[in-house]
Motif scaffolding. Structure first.
Motif, PDB file in Angstrom:
ATOM      1  N   ARG A  24       0.826  -1.207   0.000  1.00 26.87           N
ATOM      2  CA  ARG A  24       0.000   0.000   0.000  1.00 26.87           C
ATOM      3  C   ARG A  24       0.858   1.254   0.000  1.00 26.87           C
ATOM      4  NH1 ARG A  24      -2.646  -2.625   3.760  1.00 26.87           N
ATOM      5  NH2 ARG A  24      -1.657  -1.296   5.335  1.00 26.87           N
ATOM      6  N   ALA A  25       1.904   1.242   0.831  1.00 20.56           N
ATOM      7  CA  ALA A  25       2.775   2.423   0.917  1.00 20.56           C
ATOM      8  C   ALA A  25       3.446   2.675  -0.432  1.00 20.56           C
ATOM      9  CB  ALA A  25       3.828   2.208   2.002  1.00 20.56           C
ATOM     10  N   ARG A  28       1.031   4.148  -3.033  1.00 16.31           N
ATOM     11  CA  ARG A  28       0.791   5.575  -2.776  1.00 16.31           C
ATOM     12  C   ARG A  28       2.003   6.406  -3.160  1.00 16.31           C
ATOM     13  NH1 ARG A  28      -2.051   4.136   2.673  1.00 16.31           N
ATOM     14  NH2 ARG A  28      -4.045   3.568   1.750  1.00 16.31           N
ATOM     15  N   ARG A  31       1.903   7.180  -6.710  1.00 19.24           N
ATOM     16  CA  ARG A  31       0.988   8.282  -7.039  1.00 19.24           C
ATOM     17  C   ARG A  31       1.603   9.629  -6.708  1.00 19.24           C
ATOM     18  NH1 ARG A  31      -4.298   7.731  -7.977  1.00 19.24           N
ATOM     19  NH2 ARG A  31      -5.064   5.597  -8.141  1.00 19.24           N
ATOM     20  N   ARG A  32       2.198   9.721  -5.532  1.00 15.78           N
ATOM     21  CA  ARG A  32       2.783  11.012  -5.142  1.00 15.78           C
ATOM     22  C   ARG A  32       3.916  11.395  -6.089  1.00 15.78           C
ATOM     23  NH1 ARG A  32       2.135   8.735   0.007  1.00 15.78           N
ATOM     24  NH2 ARG A  32       4.301   8.092   0.059  1.00 15.78           N
ATOM     25  N   GLU A  34       4.000  10.676  -9.106  1.00 13.49           N
ATOM     26  CA  GLU A  34       3.414  10.819 -10.442  1.00 13.49           C
ATOM     27  C   GLU A  34       4.105   9.939 -11.482  1.00 13.49           C
ATOM     28  OE1 GLU A  34       3.108  14.993 -11.232  1.00 13.49           O
ATOM     29  OE2 GLU A  34       1.737  15.316  -9.549  1.00 13.49           O
ATOM     30  N   TYR A  39      -1.790   0.159 -15.759  1.00 11.74           N
ATOM     31  CA  TYR A  39      -2.813  -0.404 -14.875  1.00 11.74           C
ATOM     32  C   TYR A  39      -3.332  -1.722 -15.444  1.00 11.74           C
ATOM     33  CZ  TYR A  39      -3.115   3.521 -11.684  1.00 11.74           C
ATOM     34  OH  TYR A  39      -2.839   4.449 -10.716  1.00 11.74           O
TER      35      TYR A  39
ATOM     36  N   VAL B 258      -0.679   9.419   6.600  1.00 12.97           N
ATOM     37  CA  VAL B 258      -0.784   8.199   5.797  1.00 12.97           C
ATOM     38  C   VAL B 258       0.000   7.109   6.512  1.00 12.97           C
ATOM     39  CG1 VAL B 258      -0.482   7.167   3.533  1.00 12.97           C
ATOM     40  CG2 VAL B 258      -0.775   9.638   3.736  1.00 12.97           C
ATOM     41  N   PRO B 259      -0.711   6.148   7.082  1.00 11.09           N
ATOM     42  CA  PRO B 259      -0.027   5.118   7.851  1.00 11.09           C
ATOM     43  C   PRO B 259       0.550   4.024   6.962  1.00 11.09           C
ATOM     44  CG  PRO B 259      -2.366   4.697   7.843  1.00 11.09           C
ATOM     45  CD  PRO B 259      -2.166   5.954   7.044  1.00 11.09           C
ATOM     46  N   LEU B 260       1.518   3.304   7.502  1.00  6.62           N
ATOM     47  CA  LEU B 260       1.977   2.101   6.820  1.00  6.62           C
ATOM     48  C   LEU B 260       1.033   0.951   7.123  1.00  6.62           C
ATOM     49  CD1 LEU B 260       5.752   2.551   7.432  1.00  6.62           C
ATOM     50  CD2 LEU B 260       4.736   2.070   5.211  1.00  6.62           C
ATOM     51  N   LEU B 308      -4.503  15.334  -1.686  1.00  7.41           N
ATOM     52  CA  LEU B 308      -4.108  14.225  -2.566  1.00  7.41           C
ATOM     53  C   LEU B 308      -2.617  14.291  -2.864  1.00  7.41           C
ATOM     54  CD1 LEU B 308      -7.058  13.940  -5.125  1.00  7.41           C
ATOM     55  CD2 LEU B 308      -6.466  12.347  -3.294  1.00  7.41           C
ATOM     56  N   ASN B 309      -2.119  15.505  -3.107  1.00  4.49           N
ATOM     57  CA  ASN B 309      -0.686  15.641  -3.363  1.00  4.49           C
ATOM     58  C   ASN B 309       0.141  15.199  -2.170  1.00  4.49           C
ATOM     59  OD1 ASN B 309      -1.046  16.590  -5.928  1.00  4.49           O
ATOM     60  ND2 ASN B 309      -0.966  18.756  -5.330  1.00  4.49           N
ATOM     61  N   THR B 311      -0.700  12.968   0.084  1.00  6.86           N
ATOM     62  CA  THR B 311      -0.917  11.604   0.573  1.00  6.86           C
ATOM     63  C   THR B 311      -0.771  10.508  -0.467  1.00  6.86           C
ATOM     64  OG1 THR B 311      -3.283  11.733   0.099  1.00  6.86           O
ATOM     65  CG2 THR B 311      -2.565  12.396   2.307  1.00  6.86           C
ATOM     66  N   GLY B 312      -1.186  10.790  -1.710  1.00  2.00           N
ATOM     67  CA  GLY B 312      -1.218   9.714  -2.703  1.00  2.00           C
ATOM     68  C   GLY B 312      -2.415   8.791  -2.543  1.00  2.00           C
ATOM     69  N   PHE B 313      -3.430   9.213  -1.763  1.00  4.12           N
ATOM     70  CA  PHE B 313      -4.621   8.374  -1.641  1.00  4.12           C
ATOM     71  C   PHE B 313      -5.337   8.255  -2.983  1.00  4.12           C
ATOM     72  CE2 PHE B 313      -4.821   9.395   3.072  1.00  4.12           C
ATOM     73  CZ  PHE B 313      -4.557   8.098   3.456  1.00  4.12           C
ATOM     74  N   GLU B 314      -6.089   7.166  -3.160  1.00  6.49           N
ATOM     75  CA  GLU B 314      -6.786   6.963  -4.421  1.00  6.49           C
ATOM     76  C   GLU B 314      -8.288   7.143  -4.293  1.00  6.49           C
ATOM     77  OE1 GLU B 314      -4.903   2.870  -3.590  1.00  6.49           O
ATOM     78  OE2 GLU B 314      -4.630   4.878  -2.810  1.00  6.49           O
ATOM     79  N   LYS B 344      -7.766   8.284 -11.849  1.00  6.34           N
ATOM     80  CA  LYS B 344      -8.525   7.167 -11.284  1.00  6.34           C
ATOM     81  C   LYS B 344      -8.797   7.366  -9.793  1.00  6.34           C
ATOM     82  CE  LYS B 344      -6.889   3.955 -14.755  1.00  6.34           C
ATOM     83  NZ  LYS B 344      -6.165   4.975 -15.535  1.00  6.34           N
TER      84      LYS B 344
END
Lengths: 278, 644
Positions: A24-25, A28, A31-32, A34, A39, B258-260, B308-309, B311-314, B344
């Protein structure tokens, strides 16, 4: 599509990260940073990441591997730095190579582990190692999802020795956690090379084997770190760099992938260069 | 006593290989803050008294953590309840309750702030205090013990844990924590004059901090309270709740943690408005958070972008008590779906009213990839009971909405209900089965498919303080269970539709304990303590909760009192009765609450004051607040692409 393989660490307190937590880390962080990820198709698309052979929760590592697929070309060096920046300290991205060879999982034939045994005098560990190595089979038991099972912990061990404390510190660079934990008192450090077999023999199992063969019973939990994994040189009993073939391919005759990267303006030779180790 | 403030991590680390999910105790979350201890003169330990996986995503704690850490000279760290496996090891090895940020002992902080969303966290407070080495009872604490402050919705009646608290803050915490910080800072700078007592007195005299020890509770011979009276000069008779106005001024959390470790909510949450005036009579959250204060569409857009920037959450969760009620929800959903189509990023509205839902909104929510089930909460099965609770949703609304959903490709609808509502009969509850059948019937008709599903989820109603139902008798656990079984049978026995209807329910026992604590008074402190000492932990978790323990400890602890568990739970209160929380002012006029309770019994509904004239609930004039709603008429523009 470009594929890139990465080597990363699990150091210090972040060695308690489970593989799922890391996944998960990492997604993310993609995404951060970029990263133009490819996919999977389907109703809930996932970024294409393949993980290889993750170390168990609580075990530190200097040599975890994964592979990602990108829709646009990126320089592996830049990508490494970006991802390293996006992940918390302790989950460090050390190397990146562009993929030129298939079957990466097959390259990961063995691991080098370091096991710190606080409270165990080196001499006692030496004796135990000798007894363990003298046997052809050392049966150990472990709880698995399907109940307790017995298997041989000796056959997979290619090499096992004790090493000097300072040598060990120089290599792990704090991967085992709090430095002051290793400070006082007796401490034996084992270095072992273990073949990846089924069922997997883990450092824990070798410790069980040392207990079975020589009654070695460390008073506190062992601090375990994976130092390397990769192809096993059967002659010398050493583990070599799993990125070797990709680096060789990148500098040799350009493959299709290398040709693509050249077209995208990145010289193939650079694409395969090792991105500075920490 | 001078305590060296060292990290307990080296000692903790040796225990971690022996516990489940050790990652939850190591900290190091993205966007977490570790400040130099000596750089701060006021230091807060913030706790959510539940497991890390539940506590970490809590917005309240995250907001206060940022608000405090942004201040110069103030430091805030977080701590969560440790699971029993680690608790046992910590006791064995003498490791104290620690913060996850810098692993500092909680006892070393100036203020220990605990946020209670539910009464079922009370025993966990005692565990944390004890593990910290802080005396359980506030009166036994010394100058160097932290000031223990409670907040959160459950703190609107803190009386059952009043013995263990130094202070209580009711209402929004953003400004309140800063005011407390200022008082503590001044008191420390002056050399802590008058000791702990003086610090608490200064806090009490602000009028916004409730200090239980400065109030005496007097009882009537029959067990009811005769009055609650200040025992110290300068302490107000009633303590008011805090209300933050203009949410755009408070865009927190700016950098969500943002936790692991895996947690219950893995998304970027933005509170799109606070408060609710729909007026559902069972809903404590709606009553105590009035008035409605909207965050503007542009304020929301900025928070989402920055969050969002960072954290990177979706996924983006648009939080509030009834998110589809935002005056510009359609533009917000469309604007965000447009902005993040490429990335997405999914959108979710955790609380959606049936009557505020429409298919355009639903389509925006699912445009970027995800189509989870739809969830609605009619709360009551019959039209009659929905009038009693003022949940003004008609069966036609519901059927029309689900028909649209099934017609547009949804296969699954979840419906939430309550059992044990005032005046409820078996018939009211059995109507839930009829409603579910009609939902399936309609769904099959419009979708032309037989694989559609509807899940009925139902739990027991617990009367809460500061609501019109604060006088209502709670339904006993056995009666609740019997009613739920009848409903289950009615669903299962239906040949035609039964197999398409899922049924999930919670038995009535945890609700009785929640009800006991919700409307309890200070006499329950000894019960909470007895349960804790008997091993009670994590009461919100089915696998840890023990009804038998609570009842046994309550019987014993209340043996010398005239009151018992039934007296607190299933007894109906009268107009004259002094309620244990009357001295905590939520702004609601008690007479208005009583009239609303009477209207409820007569099945009279009340409108929402956002769309109709004020009906004098009392909050705005009492708290000098006002409704803040749009529309602003603004739109979310596409983001300029900055790409390296």
């Amino acid at each position: 599509m470009q594929r890139i393989r990465l080597r990363y660490t699990k150091r210090g307190r972040l060695r308690f990260t489970s593989h799922r937590d890391f996944q998960r880390a990492f997604e993310r962080a993609l995404r951060r940073a970029e990263v133009p990820m490819a996919y999977s198709a389907g109703f809930t698309p996932h970024p294409k990441v393949s993980y290889a052979n993750a170390a168990p929760t609580g075990v530190g590592s200097e040599a975890e591997y994964l592979e990602i697929a990108l829709t646009a070309h990126r320089d592996p060096l830049t990508l490494r730095a970006l991802l390293d920046e996006s992940l918390p300290p302790g989950l460090d991205v050390l190397e990146a190579v562009e993929v030129h060879t298939s079957g990466f999982a097959d390259q990961l034939q063995a691991s080098v582990w370091q096991v710190r045994l606080d409270g165990v005098p080196r001499e006692e560990a030496d004796v135990a190692v000798e007894k363990f190595l003298a046997q052809e089979h050392v049966e150990v038991r472990r709880m698995t999802k399907n109940g307790e099972r017995a298997f041989d912990a000796r056959g997979a061990v290619v090499a096992l020795e004790t090493v000097d404390g300072q040598v060990a510190d120089a290599v792990t660079g704090g991967a085992e956690g709090t430095p002051d934990r290793s400070g006082a008192g007796a401490c034996a450090i084992l270095r072992l090379v273990v073949r990846h077999l089924t069922p997997a023999v883990r450092p824990d199992d070798v410790l069980s084997g040392l207990r079975a063969a020589a009654d070695l019973a460390p008073p506190v939990p062992a601090a375990v770190t994976r130092l390397a994994q990769g192809p096993l040189d059967e002659v010398t009993g050493t583990v070599t760099d799993p990125f070797g073939p990709d680096r060789d391919a990148a500098t040799a005759v350009p493959s299709t992938t290398a040709g693509l990267s050249a077209a995208a303006g990145v010289p193939p030779a650079r694409g395969g260069t090792q991105a500075g180790t920490a | 006593m001078i305590m060296p403030v060292e990290s307990v991590f080296p000692r903790l680390e040796a225990l971690l290989p022996h516990v489940q999910k050790p990652i939850q105790y190591v900290g190091g979350e993205l966007n977490s803050t570790v400040k130099d201890w000596d750089s701060a003169d006021v230091r807060w330990a913030l706790m959510y008294p539940d497991a890390y996986e539940v506590g970490l995503p809590n917005q309240g704690v995250m907001i206060l953590y940022e608000v405090l850490n942004e201040r110069e000279g103030v430091l805030a760290e977080r701590t969560y309840s440790v699971w029993p496996d680690l608790e046992a090891l910590m006791r064995e090895h003498g490791v104290p309750q620690f913060t996850v940020d810098a692993h500092r002992p909680v006892k070393a902080f100036d203020v220990f702030g605990v946020s209670f969303s539910t009464e079922l966290g009370y025993t966990n407070l005692l565990t944390a205090l004890d593990l910290s080495g802080i005396p359980l009872e506030a009166r036994d604490r010394g100058l160097d013990d932290p000031i223990v402050v409670a907040g959160g919705h459950a703190a609107f009646n803190p009386e059952p844990i009043a013995d263990f608290l130094d202070c209580v803050v009711v209402g929004d915490g953003e400004q309140a924590v800063l005011e407390i910080t200022d008082v503590v800072r001044a008191w420390k700078a002056e050399g802590r004059p008058g000791g702990r007592e003086e610090a608490l007195l200064r806090l009490a005299r602000t009028g916004g901090v409730y200090v239980p020890r400065f109030y005496d509770v007097e009882y009537l011979p029959d067990g009811r309270i005769s009055r609650v009276v200040p025992n110290t000069p300068g302490v107000p008779w009633r303590v008011s709740k805090h209300t933050v106005m203009d949410l755009d001024e408070w865009p927190y959390p700016k950098q969500p943690l943002v936790p692991l470790a895996e947690t219950v909510h893995e998304r970027m949450s933005v509170e799109i408005f606070r408060g609710c005036t729909r007026g559902c009579r069972f809903c404590q959250a709606g009553m105590i958070t009035r008035p409605v204060r909207e965050r503007s569409i542009t304020g929301i857009g900025d928070m989402v972008e920055k969050g969002l920037n960072a954290t990177g959450f979706e996924e983006v969760g648009l939080l509030s008590l009834s998110s589809a009620d935002h005056s510009e929800i359609g533009d917000i959903a469309k604007g965000l779906a447009d902005r993040y189509e490429e990335d997405k990023i999914g959108l979710s509205l955790p609380s959606t009213r049936v009557d505020a839902f429409n298919i355009d909104l639903a389509n925006e929510l699912t445009r970027n990839g995800r189509r989870s089930g739809l969830t609605f909460a009619p709360e009551g099965g019959s039209e009659r009971i929905r009038k009693v609770i003022n949940k003004m949703v008609s069966e036609e609304d519901l059927i029309r909405t689900v028909a649209t959903a099934y017609g547009n490709g949804w296969r699954q609808v979840k419906l939430y209900f309550m059992c044990g509502l005032p005046t409820e009969t078996d018939e009211d509850v059995l109507q839930i089965a009829e409603m579910a059948k009609r939902v399936i019937q309609k769904g099959r008709e419009v979708s032309g498919r037989s694989d559609i599903r509807c899940t009925v989820s139902i739990g027991g109603f617990v009367p809460k303080p500061h609501t019109p139902f604060q006088w209502a008798p709670q339904l006993g656990a056995e009666e609740t269970d019997a009613r739920l079984e009848k409903l289950r049978d009615a669903i299962r026995e239906d040949k035609k539709y039964g197999r398409s209807i899922g049924f999930r329910y919670h038995d009535g026992k945890p609700g009785i304990v929640e009800g006991l604590l919700s409307r309890g008074d200070r006499r329950l402190g000894q019960v909470v303590r007895a349960v804790y000492e008997d091993g009670g932990r994590f009461d919100g978790w089915r696998e840890h909760f023990s009804f038998e323990r609570w009842m046994r400890c309550a019987d014993k602890a209340l043996a010398d009192e005239i009151v018992d568990v039934d007296w607190y739970t299933t007894r109906e209160r009268t107009y004259e009765e002094v309620l244990p929380w009357d001295h905590l002012d939520s702004g609601l006029d008690k007479d208005w609450l009583w009239e609303d309770w009477q209207d409820s019994l007569e099945e009279v509904e009340v409108e929402d004051c956002r769309w109709t004239p004020c009906f004098d609930c009392g909050v705005c004039p009492a708290m000098q607040t006002e409704i803040q709603v749009g529309p602003t008429g603004k739109k979310l523009l596409p983001l300029t692409v900055v790409n390296g």
